[in-house]
Design an enzyme around this catalytic site. Structure first.
Site, PDB file in Angstrom:
ATOM      1  CE  LYS A  38     134.130  60.109-115.099  1.00  0.00           C
ATOM      2  NZ  LYS A  38     133.276  61.338-115.243  1.00  0.00           N
ATOM      3  CG  ASP A  65     131.263  60.521-118.361  1.00  0.00           C
ATOM      4  OD1 ASP A  65     130.291  60.033-118.957  1.00  0.00           O
ATOM      5  OD2 ASP A  65     131.291  60.700-117.119  1.00  0.00           O
ATOM      6  CE  LYS A  67     126.968  59.659-117.441  1.00  0.00           C
ATOM      7  NZ  LYS A  67     128.167  60.450-117.068  1.00  0.00           N
ATOM      8  CG  ASP A  70     119.843  65.871-129.327  1.00  0.00           C
ATOM      9  OD1 ASP A  70     118.828  65.868-130.066  1.00  0.00           O
ATOM     10  OD2 ASP A  70     120.264  66.868-128.737  1.00  0.00           O
ATOM     11  CB  THR A 129     126.230  53.855-110.356  1.00  0.00           C
ATOM     12  OG1 THR A 129     126.949  55.074-110.526  1.00  0.00           O
ATOM     13  CG2 THR A 129     126.754  52.817-111.334  1.00  0.00           C
ATOM     14  NE  ARG A 221     132.160  61.620-105.228  1.00  0.00           N
ATOM     15  CZ  ARG A 221     130.828  61.596-105.146  1.00  0.00           C
ATOM     16  NH1 ARG A 221     130.217  62.425-104.336  1.00  0.00           N
ATOM     17  NH2 ARG A 221     130.134  60.754-105.866  1.00  0.00           N
TER      18      ARG A 221
END
Length: 247
Positions: A38, A65, A67, A70, A129, A221
């Protein structure tokens, strides 16, 4: 379930590194242990399309990624660029509205046909999230997190998107409302160990998320900060395999 099938469902969040070489060192280290890399805002802002190209040259797939959010025309043109980069999947914010999503889905299909390229998965981001019910109330929403996610997922499907990005806690409701072919990509995946500085609020383990019906899992992570990142990725693939077998 085979390790290969499980591995294809694991997406590593490549948002780290002080330079392109360091970012690519993670790709080389984890190729064969994760299915997709990603490239998010952090990495793309620093390294741009060159990072996407170099990942693809290793034979790996890319989830872009960014997002997009607009006016419909702007997002549709950005989506065409994503198609031309050859990414396997990318996302837009569902709160951009149904018209934005419809124009984007149409532009993606037409550009892929025009360039004779594969049609990428177009995913709608529902509710981040990092947000919970209290956060939504503070933003002025009258819906709970679960209610808003389901409403946005249905809108994304009606607009012609391939699927959504959503918390594992919302997967079962989305699957029930949108059917088995609607793709669900789940971030916020955690292991048993607490991740330092974690800002995710709605999380589940890999096995639980897959068992509930997630199609792909985004993990950053828990792999990046592990003492042995490759071993951590392999353990996650084993969890995914167990989740698939338990369905």
């Amino acid at each position: 379930m085979s390790n290969k099938a499980a591995r294809e469902k694991l997406i590593f969040a490549l948002d780290m590194g002080k330079g392109l070489d360091e970012a690519m060192s993670w790709v080389r280290r984890l190729t064969g242990h994760v299915g997709v890399f990603k490239v998010g805002k952090e990495a793309f802002t620093r390294f741009g399309p060159k990072l996407v190209q170099e990942i693809q040259e290793t034979g790996s797939r890319v989830f872009l990624d960014l997002k997009f959010h607009d006016i419909p025309n702007t997002v549709a043109r950005a989506a065409e660029g994503a198609v031309e980069m050859g990414v396997a999947m990318f996302n837009v914010h569902t709160l951009g509205g149904k018209s934005m999503m419809e124009e984007t889905a149409k532009a993606v299909r037409e550009m892929a046909r025009k360039r004779n390229l594969p049609v990428p998965l177009v995913l709608g981001v529902t509710v981040l999230t990092s947000l919970n019910d209290d956060d939504l109330r503070a933003l002025g929403f009258s819906y709970s997190t679960a209610e808003l996610v389901l409403r946005l997922a249905r809108m994304a499907q009606d607009a012609g998107l391939s699927g959504v990005v959503a918390s594992a806690q919302d997967v079962e409701a989305i699957r029930g409302a949108c059917g088995k072919d609607f793709v669900i990509v789940t971030p916020g995946i955690r292991g048993s160990a607490r991740v330092s500085g974690d800002d995710q609020k709605r999380t589940l383990t890999a096995e639980e998320a897959i068992r509930r019906g997630s199609d792909y899992l985004v993990v950053g992570r828990p792999i990046q900060t592990a003492a042995d990142p490759v071993a951590a990725a392999d353990e996650l693939c084993q969890e995914i395999a167990r989740g698939l077998d338990a369905r």
